[in-house]
Every structure is written in structure tokens, then in C-alpha cells.
Design a protein around this motif. Structure first.
Motif, PDB file in Angstrom:
ATOM      1  N   LEU A 150      23.354  38.375  10.509  1.00 36.65           N
ATOM      2  CA  LEU A 150      24.522  38.230   9.592  1.00 36.65           C
ATOM      3  C   LEU A 150      23.957  38.092   8.431  1.00 36.65           C
ATOM      4  O   LEU A 150      22.688  37.292   8.087  1.00 36.65           O
ATOM      5  CB  LEU A 150      25.442  37.121  10.161  1.00 36.65           C
ATOM      6  CG  LEU A 150      26.077  37.235  11.529  1.00 36.65           C
ATOM      7  CD1 LEU A 150      26.611  35.903  11.724  1.00 36.65           C
ATOM      8  CD2 LEU A 150      27.052  38.202  11.500  1.00 36.65           C
ATOM      9  N   LEU A 151      24.425  38.705   7.230  1.00 36.37           N
ATOM     10  CA  LEU A 151      24.100  38.862   5.953  1.00 36.37           C
ATOM     11  C   LEU A 151      25.124  38.153   5.075  1.00 36.37           C
ATOM     12  O   LEU A 151      26.331  38.369   4.986  1.00 36.37           O
ATOM     13  CB  LEU A 151      23.821  40.277   5.323  1.00 36.37           C
ATOM     14  CG  LEU A 151      23.230  40.222   3.954  1.00 36.37           C
ATOM     15  CD1 LEU A 151      21.978  39.754   3.672  1.00 36.37           C
ATOM     16  CD2 LEU A 151      23.203  41.709   3.538  1.00 36.37           C
ATOM     17  N   PHE A 152      24.373  37.101   4.392  1.00 35.13           N
ATOM     18  CA  PHE A 152      25.411  36.279   3.328  1.00 35.13           C
ATOM     19  C   PHE A 152      25.050  36.683   1.987  1.00 35.13           C
ATOM     20  O   PHE A 152      23.948  35.870   1.466  1.00 35.13           O
ATOM     21  CB  PHE A 152      25.566  34.890   3.627  1.00 35.13           C
ATOM     22  CG  PHE A 152      26.165  34.657   5.029  1.00 35.13           C
ATOM     23  CD1 PHE A 152      27.333  34.344   5.062  1.00 35.13           C
ATOM     24  CD2 PHE A 152      25.204  34.730   5.990  1.00 35.13           C
ATOM     25  CE1 PHE A 152      27.869  34.254   6.465  1.00 35.13           C
ATOM     26  CE2 PHE A 152      25.987  34.177   7.482  1.00 35.13           C
ATOM     27  CZ  PHE A 152      27.236  34.292   7.398  1.00 35.13           C
ATOM     28  N   PRO A 153      25.377  37.742   1.324  1.00 40.49           N
ATOM     29  CA  PRO A 153      24.821  38.157   0.126  1.00 40.49           C
ATOM     30  C   PRO A 153      25.213  37.048  -0.858  1.00 40.49           C
ATOM     31  O   PRO A 153      26.257  36.806  -1.183  1.00 40.49           O
ATOM     32  CB  PRO A 153      25.242  39.690  -0.244  1.00 40.49           C
ATOM     33  CG  PRO A 153      26.518  39.427   0.562  1.00 40.49           C
ATOM     34  CD  PRO A 153      26.346  38.765   1.686  1.00 40.49           C
ATOM     35  N   ALA A 154      24.394  37.019  -2.071  1.00 39.90           N
ATOM     36  CA  ALA A 154      24.588  36.225  -3.241  1.00 39.90           C
ATOM     37  C   ALA A 154      25.401  37.071  -4.032  1.00 39.90           C
ATOM     38  O   ALA A 154      25.371  38.101  -4.343  1.00 39.90           O
ATOM     39  CB  ALA A 154      23.535  35.783  -3.979  1.00 39.90           C
ATOM     40  N   GLN A 155      26.712  36.494  -4.647  1.00 42.86           N
ATOM     41  CA  GLN A 155      27.503  37.340  -5.704  1.00 42.86           C
ATOM     42  C   GLN A 155      26.731  37.666  -6.823  1.00 42.86           C
ATOM     43  O   GLN A 155      25.934  36.723  -7.770  1.00 42.86           O
ATOM     44  CB  GLN A 155      28.809  36.461  -5.960  1.00 42.86           C
ATOM     45  CG  GLN A 155      29.826  37.407  -6.580  1.00 42.86           C
ATOM     46  CD  GLN A 155      31.084  36.521  -6.920  1.00 42.86           C
ATOM     47  OE1 GLN A 155      31.344  35.330  -6.290  1.00 42.86           O
ATOM     48  NE2 GLN A 155      32.082  37.055  -7.769  1.00 42.86           N
TER      49      GLN A 155
END
Length: 107
Positions: free
Chosen positions: A11-16
Motif C-alpha cells: 500500500l502506498l500513502f503518498p505525501a500531499q
């Protein structure tokens, strides 16, 4: 909610508002799939060395973007959407508490 509908093993949680360097995601996914790491954190190089040292001493992770194996994400109980901006640092701290293998890449 997106994690529940995802089919991937990571899972990828990209920084805004932050760009992901070319090749980082592919390498991170490969490392996770080959079980080299349980999670890979991408931190920005714009953070000063003094701040990075202070964060290390306080056992804080400079979390901008997180790529984590689904197995570990589920093992630690997922994330709390109520945390909003603190969700990724919270995930990382829980991963550390469970002795997940985490690497930090500064770009």
C-alpha cells in the motif's frame, strides 16, 4: 477505505503535494515483495540535518510518503482516518513498536 478495496500486496500513502522520485516506487515495491523490508519511508531532503538528528534522537520518523506491505498494514490494525495528517507517522510508530523492518530513503 481505499486500502480495503485495493488488491495489491503493498500500500502506498503518498505525501500531499510532494513528487515521488523516478524509480523509488518500483524499488520499494521490489524490496517489499522480496521481503527485504516491511515498509519504506520516503523523506524529503529539504529537512535540515539538525532536524533529522533531533527526530532520530526522539525516535520520530520524517514521514512524507510510506509504502508498506499489506501484511504489516493489517497486522498493526490499519490506520485511523481520524488522525488525518498524523496517520502516516502513527502507522510508522506502530510498525516500529511491532519490530517491522523499516528503511528511510531521503530524496
Amino acid at each position: 477505505m481505499a486500502a480495503a478495496h485495493s488488491q495489491g500486496q503493498a500500500l502506498l500513502f503518498p505525501a500531499q503535494g510532494r513528487a515521488i522520485p523516478a524509480g523509488w516506487l518500483k524499488k520499494s515495491l521490489t524490496d517489499i515483495e522480496q521481503h527485504s523490508w516491511d515498509a519504506v519511508v520516503l523523506a524529503t531532503a529539504s529537512t535540515s540535518r539538525l532536524i533529522q538528528l533531533w527526530q532520530r534522537l526522539r525516535h520520530q520518523t520524517p514521514a512524507d510518503t510510506l509504502c508498506v506491505s499489506r501484511t504489516w498494514f493489517e497486522r498493526i490494525g490499519g490506520c485511523d482516518p481520524a488522525l488525518d495528517t498524523e496517520a502516516v507517522p502513527d502507522l510508522i510508530e506502530r510498525l516500529r513498536a511491532c519490530h517491522a523492518r523499516i528503511t528511510i530513503v531521503v530524496a
